[in-house]
Scaffold this motif. Structure first.
Motif, PDB file in Angstrom:
ATOM      1  N   GLU A 126       0.806  -1.181   0.111  1.00 22.73           N
ATOM      2  CA  GLU A 126      -0.182  -0.138  -0.126  1.00 22.73           C
ATOM      3  C   GLU A 126       0.838   1.219   0.047  1.00 22.73           C
ATOM      4  OE1 GLU A 126      -3.989  -1.263   2.155  1.00 22.73           O
ATOM      5  OE2 GLU A 126      -2.476  -1.215   3.483  1.00 22.73           O
ATOM      6  N   PRO A 127       1.730   1.228  -0.826  1.00 21.43           N
ATOM      7  CA  PRO A 127       2.456   2.677  -1.164  1.00 21.43           C
ATOM      8  C   PRO A 127       1.627   3.962  -1.283  1.00 21.43           C
ATOM      9  CG  PRO A 127       2.680   1.407  -3.064  1.00 21.43           C
ATOM     10  CD  PRO A 127       2.053   0.636  -2.267  1.00 21.43           C
ATOM     11  N   MET A 128       1.851   4.930  -0.997  1.00 19.88           N
ATOM     12  CA  MET A 128       1.039   6.321  -0.928  1.00 19.88           C
ATOM     13  C   MET A 128       1.617   7.300  -1.634  1.00 19.88           C
ATOM     14  SD  MET A 128      -1.426   5.068   1.440  1.00 19.88           S
ATOM     15  CE  MET A 128      -2.141   6.586   2.108  1.00 19.88           C
ATOM     16  N   PRO A 129       1.906   7.293  -3.133  1.00 20.07           N
ATOM     17  CA  PRO A 129       2.197   8.340  -3.716  1.00 20.07           C
ATOM     18  C   PRO A 129       1.366   9.546  -3.324  1.00 20.07           C
ATOM     19  CG  PRO A 129       1.767   6.451  -5.237  1.00 20.07           C
ATOM     20  CD  PRO A 129       1.335   6.150  -3.923  1.00 20.07           C
ATOM     21  N   PRO A 130       1.894  10.690  -3.207  1.00 23.94           N
ATOM     22  CA  PRO A 130       1.051  11.939  -2.780  1.00 23.94           C
ATOM     23  C   PRO A 130       0.151  12.319  -4.019  1.00 23.94           C
ATOM     24  CG  PRO A 130       3.399  12.532  -3.189  1.00 23.94           C
ATOM     25  CD  PRO A 130       3.318  11.257  -3.241  1.00 23.94           C
ATOM     26  N   GLU A 131       0.439  11.949  -5.184  1.00 17.69           N
ATOM     27  CA  GLU A 131      -0.511  12.317  -6.270  1.00 17.69           C
ATOM     28  C   GLU A 131      -1.588  11.339  -6.299  1.00 17.69           C
ATOM     29  OE1 GLU A 131       2.740  10.277  -8.282  1.00 17.69           O
ATOM     30  OE2 GLU A 131       2.332  11.633  -6.686  1.00 17.69           O
ATOM     31  N   ALA A 132      -1.717  10.453  -5.587  1.00 21.46           N
ATOM     32  CA  ALA A 132      -2.896   9.186  -5.701  1.00 21.46           C
ATOM     33  C   ALA A 132      -3.680   9.383  -4.221  1.00 21.46           C
ATOM     34  CB  ALA A 132      -2.296   8.133  -5.854  1.00 21.46           C
ATOM     35  N   GLN A 133      -3.007  10.284  -3.287  1.00 22.48           N
ATOM     36  CA  GLN A 133      -3.691  10.340  -1.991  1.00 22.48           C
ATOM     37  C   GLN A 133      -5.214  10.988  -2.324  1.00 22.48           C
ATOM     38  OE1 GLN A 133      -0.984  12.074   0.879  1.00 22.48           O
ATOM     39  NE2 GLN A 133       0.410  10.597   0.195  1.00 22.48           N
ATOM     40  N   SER A 134      -6.046  10.474  -1.467  1.00 20.61           N
ATOM     41  CA  SER A 134      -7.825  11.023  -1.610  1.00 20.61           C
ATOM     42  C   SER A 134      -8.387  11.072  -0.225  1.00 20.61           C
ATOM     43  CB  SER A 134      -8.177   9.974  -2.527  1.00 20.61           C
ATOM     44  OG  SER A 134      -8.445   8.657  -1.940  1.00 20.61           O
ATOM     45  N   GLY A 135      -9.372  11.169  -0.611  1.00 15.20           N
ATOM     46  CA  GLY A 135     -10.385  11.181   0.866  1.00 15.20           C
ATOM     47  C   GLY A 135      -9.935  12.361   1.730  1.00 15.20           C
ATOM     48  N   PRO A 136      -9.935  12.174   3.206  1.00 20.47           N
ATOM     49  CA  PRO A 136      -9.534  13.017   4.030  1.00 20.47           C
ATOM     50  C   PRO A 136      -8.130  13.190   4.172  1.00 20.47           C
ATOM     51  CG  PRO A 136     -10.101  10.695   5.069  1.00 20.47           C
ATOM     52  CD  PRO A 136     -10.465  10.745   3.623  1.00 20.47           C
ATOM     53  N   LEU A 137      -7.128  12.263   3.834  1.00 21.11           N
ATOM     54  CA  LEU A 137      -5.795  12.428   3.814  1.00 21.11           C
ATOM     55  C   LEU A 137      -5.341  13.386   2.869  1.00 21.11           C
ATOM     56  CD1 LEU A 137      -2.966  11.296   4.898  1.00 21.11           C
ATOM     57  CD2 LEU A 137      -3.103   9.895   2.748  1.00 21.11           C
ATOM     58  N   ARG A 138      -5.976  13.555   1.714  1.00 22.97           N
ATOM     59  CA  ARG A 138      -5.683  14.608   0.718  1.00 22.97           C
ATOM     60  C   ARG A 138      -6.330  15.883   1.186  1.00 22.97           C
ATOM     61  NH1 ARG A 138      -4.410  14.590  -4.677  1.00 22.97           N
ATOM     62  NH2 ARG A 138      -4.848  16.107  -5.818  1.00 22.97           N
ATOM     63  N   ARG A 139      -7.585  15.989   1.765  1.00 24.89           N
ATOM     64  CA  ARG A 139      -8.158  17.237   2.346  1.00 24.89           C
ATOM     65  C   ARG A 139      -7.384  17.758   3.475  1.00 24.89           C
ATOM     66  NH1 ARG A 139     -12.971  14.065   1.741  1.00 24.89           N
ATOM     67  NH2 ARG A 139     -12.946  13.497   3.686  1.00 24.89           N
ATOM     68  N   LEU A 140      -6.739  17.098   4.333  1.00 22.95           N
ATOM     69  CA  LEU A 140      -5.942  17.496   5.355  1.00 22.95           C
ATOM     70  C   LEU A 140      -4.562  18.198   4.848  1.00 22.95           C
ATOM     71  CD1 LEU A 140      -6.378  14.769   8.150  1.00 22.95           C
ATOM     72  CD2 LEU A 140      -6.992  17.102   8.188  1.00 22.95           C
ATOM     73  N   ARG A 141      -4.038  18.014   3.834  1.00 21.67           N
ATOM     74  CA  ARG A 141      -2.764  18.533   2.970  1.00 21.67           C
ATOM     75  C   ARG A 141      -2.911  19.574   3.110  1.00 21.67           C
ATOM     76  NH1 ARG A 141      -1.010  14.886  -1.652  1.00 21.67           N
ATOM     77  NH2 ARG A 141      -2.078  16.059  -2.690  1.00 21.67           N
ATOM     78  N   TRP A 213       2.831  13.016   3.062  1.00 19.00           N
ATOM     79  CA  TRP A 213       2.526  14.106   2.029  1.00 19.00           C
ATOM     80  C   TRP A 213       3.826  14.533   0.972  1.00 19.00           C
ATOM     81  CZ3 TRP A 213      -0.349  17.149   6.297  1.00 19.00           C
ATOM     82  CH2 TRP A 213      -1.549  16.602   6.641  1.00 19.00           C
ATOM     83  N   GLY A 214       4.863  14.349   1.485  1.00 16.60           N
ATOM     84  CA  GLY A 214       5.996  14.651   0.846  1.00 16.60           C
ATOM     85  C   GLY A 214       6.076  13.894  -0.588  1.00 16.60           C
ATOM     86  N   PRO A 215       7.197  14.666  -1.545  1.00 17.04           N
ATOM     87  CA  PRO A 215       7.136  13.889  -2.648  1.00 17.04           C
ATOM     88  C   PRO A 215       8.104  12.633  -2.455  1.00 17.04           C
ATOM     89  CG  PRO A 215       8.359  15.629  -2.740  1.00 17.04           C
ATOM     90  CD  PRO A 215       7.769  16.030  -1.429  1.00 17.04           C
ATOM     91  N   LEU A 216       7.841  11.790  -3.499  1.00 16.87           N
ATOM     92  CA  LEU A 216       8.468  10.679  -3.817  1.00 16.87           C
ATOM     93  C   LEU A 216       9.720  10.837  -4.514  1.00 16.87           C
ATOM     94  CD1 LEU A 216       6.015   7.664  -4.228  1.00 16.87           C
ATOM     95  CD2 LEU A 216       7.511   8.237  -2.084  1.00 16.87           C
ATOM     96  N   PRO A 217      10.943  10.301  -4.376  1.00 15.61           N
ATOM     97  CA  PRO A 217      12.033  10.600  -5.341  1.00 15.61           C
ATOM     98  C   PRO A 217      11.538  10.006  -6.772  1.00 15.61           C
ATOM     99  CG  PRO A 217      12.476   8.577  -3.905  1.00 15.61           C
ATOM    100  CD  PRO A 217      11.178   9.413  -3.464  1.00 15.61           C
ATOM    101  N   PRO A 218      12.309  10.572  -7.802  1.00 17.43           N
ATOM    102  CA  PRO A 218      12.102   9.763  -9.108  1.00 17.43           C
ATOM    103  C   PRO A 218      12.089   8.448  -9.058  1.00 17.43           C
ATOM    104  CG  PRO A 218      13.467  11.717  -9.279  1.00 17.43           C
ATOM    105  CD  PRO A 218      13.439  10.992  -7.796  1.00 17.43           C
ATOM    106  N   LEU A 219      10.740   7.838  -9.386  1.00 19.32           N
ATOM    107  CA  LEU A 219      10.768   6.513  -9.559  1.00 19.32           C
ATOM    108  C   LEU A 219      11.269   5.654 -10.520  1.00 19.32           C
ATOM    109  CD1 LEU A 219       6.912   5.991  -8.244  1.00 19.32           C
ATOM    110  CD2 LEU A 219       9.265   5.988  -6.826  1.00 19.32           C
ATOM    111  N   ASP A 220      11.541   6.424 -11.848  1.00 18.48           N
ATOM    112  CA  ASP A 220      12.079   6.059 -12.961  1.00 18.48           C
ATOM    113  C   ASP A 220      13.672   5.725 -12.535  1.00 18.48           C
ATOM    114  OD1 ASP A 220      12.780   8.607 -13.172  1.00 18.48           O
ATOM    115  OD2 ASP A 220      11.968   9.099 -15.029  1.00 18.48           O
ATOM    116  N   ALA A 221      14.279   6.324 -11.808  1.00 17.12           N
ATOM    117  CA  ALA A 221      15.620   6.275 -11.518  1.00 17.12           C
ATOM    118  C   ALA A 221      15.883   5.099 -10.584  1.00 17.12           C
ATOM    119  CB  ALA A 221      16.162   7.503 -10.847  1.00 17.12           C
ATOM    120  N   ILE A 222      14.926   4.261  -9.982  1.00 15.46           N
ATOM    121  CA  ILE A 222      15.354   3.205  -9.205  1.00 15.46           C
ATOM    122  C   ILE A 222      15.356   2.096 -10.092  1.00 15.46           C
ATOM    123  CG2 ILE A 222      14.213   1.913  -7.209  1.00 15.46           C
ATOM    124  CD1 ILE A 222      12.933   4.681  -6.217  1.00 15.46           C
TER     125      ILE A 222
END
Length: 284
Positions: A126-141, A213-222
């Motif tokens: 259950e990874p949590m990319p910030p751009e995919a977060q929704s519901g109360p988690l996104r609203r609280l941001r 809420w912070g950004p993930l590092p560039p995934l294409d570089a992993i």
């Protein structure tokens, strides 16, 4: 083999707790981190039942600020990554498969970015990319600047000696067992900040949120191979958006598991079997 709970004392005085089940001969290591407001007991059930114990060393970590790694100062991805690297050094592991649930999955991605040569693979539950977060988690941001100020202010008060003297321990294995008998309790307890705050410093919990809420590092570089187990529920993330974000990982295996959000609680056997299959294939 018996798990040993160990403490690593860091140069700044922080004590980092971790459990290690280790064989007599060198074996690959699976190191697991927990989620927001959680601790290493998130992985108690998995460690007790997994067949990986026959061929793998298994580690679970209390991230700084959680469980037995109690810390009231600054915490975050950079510090957590440095702590795990120091544990690997202390235990003489060159590399590990690094995994985690929720916040712990995001942490694993950060570790792979900061320490690519030490990352044999990733297990992201259950990874949590910030751009995919929704519901109360996104609203609280939207409140992130205020929460950052609150975390700083509470940390200052803590440094002056103003804090709760005793925090009760949280056994997530026992809580999972009880919650499965009442599915409504899963959403009520596991999504409750007030419940989480009973067991950890307030400033640490707020910093957990900010890191989530912070950004993930560039995934294409992993470059490390990655297994991602994503829930089908949309309580905190949009499943399609999670899949879209994770597709940037060059060596991704993605599986969807029917669950609200708490796969280790709701679908522990399905999670365990998926991790076992993937780890076993990794060594072939």
């Amino acid at each position: 083999m018996t798990e040993k709970i160990r403490i690593l004392r860091r140069p700044d005085g922080a004590e980092i707790a971790y459990g290690l089940t280790r064989g007599d001969a060198p074996r690959p290591l699976l190191a697991l981190a927990h989620g927001i407001g959680s601790n290493m007991t998130r992985w108690s059930e998995f460690l007790a039942q997994t067949r990986l114990a026959r061929d793998w060393d298994l580690m679970r970590v209390d991230l700084r600020g959680h469980g037995r790694s109690l810390r009231r100062g600054r915490i975050g991805m950079e510090i957590w990554c440095d702590d795990l690297a120091a544990i690997l050094d202390a235990e003489r592991y060159e590399h590990a498969v690094v995994g985690g649930h929720c916040l712990g999955a995001n942490f694993a991605v950060h570790f792979a970015h900061r320490h690519p040569r030490r990352t044999l693979g990733l297990v992201l539950v259950e990874p949590m990319p910030p751009e995919a977060q929704s519901g109360p988690l996104r609203r609280l941001r939207a409140l992130a600047p205020l929460l950052r100020l609150a975390a700083y202010g509470i940390s200052v008060l803590n440094a002056l000696g103003l804090h709760r003297r005793v925090l009760p321990s949280l056994d997530l294995e026992a809580l999972d067992t009880a919650s499965r008998r009442n599915t409504q309790a899963i959403s009520r307890l596991y999504a409750s900040p007030l419940f989480d705050l009973r067991f950890m410093p307030s400033a640490a919990y707020l910093q957990d949120l900010l890191e989530l809420w912070g950004p993930l590092p560039p995934l294409d570089a992993i470059g490390a191979p990655a297994l991602a187990l994503a829930s089908t529920g949309a309580r905190f993330t949009e499943p399609a958006a999670v899949a879209e974000a994770l597709r940037a990982l060059p060596r991704l295996t993605l599986e969807h598991i029917e669950a609200l959000h708490w796969i280790p609680t709701e679908r522990p056997q399905r999670m365990r079997e998926a991790i076992e299959r993937w780890c076993e294939r990794l060594l072939k």
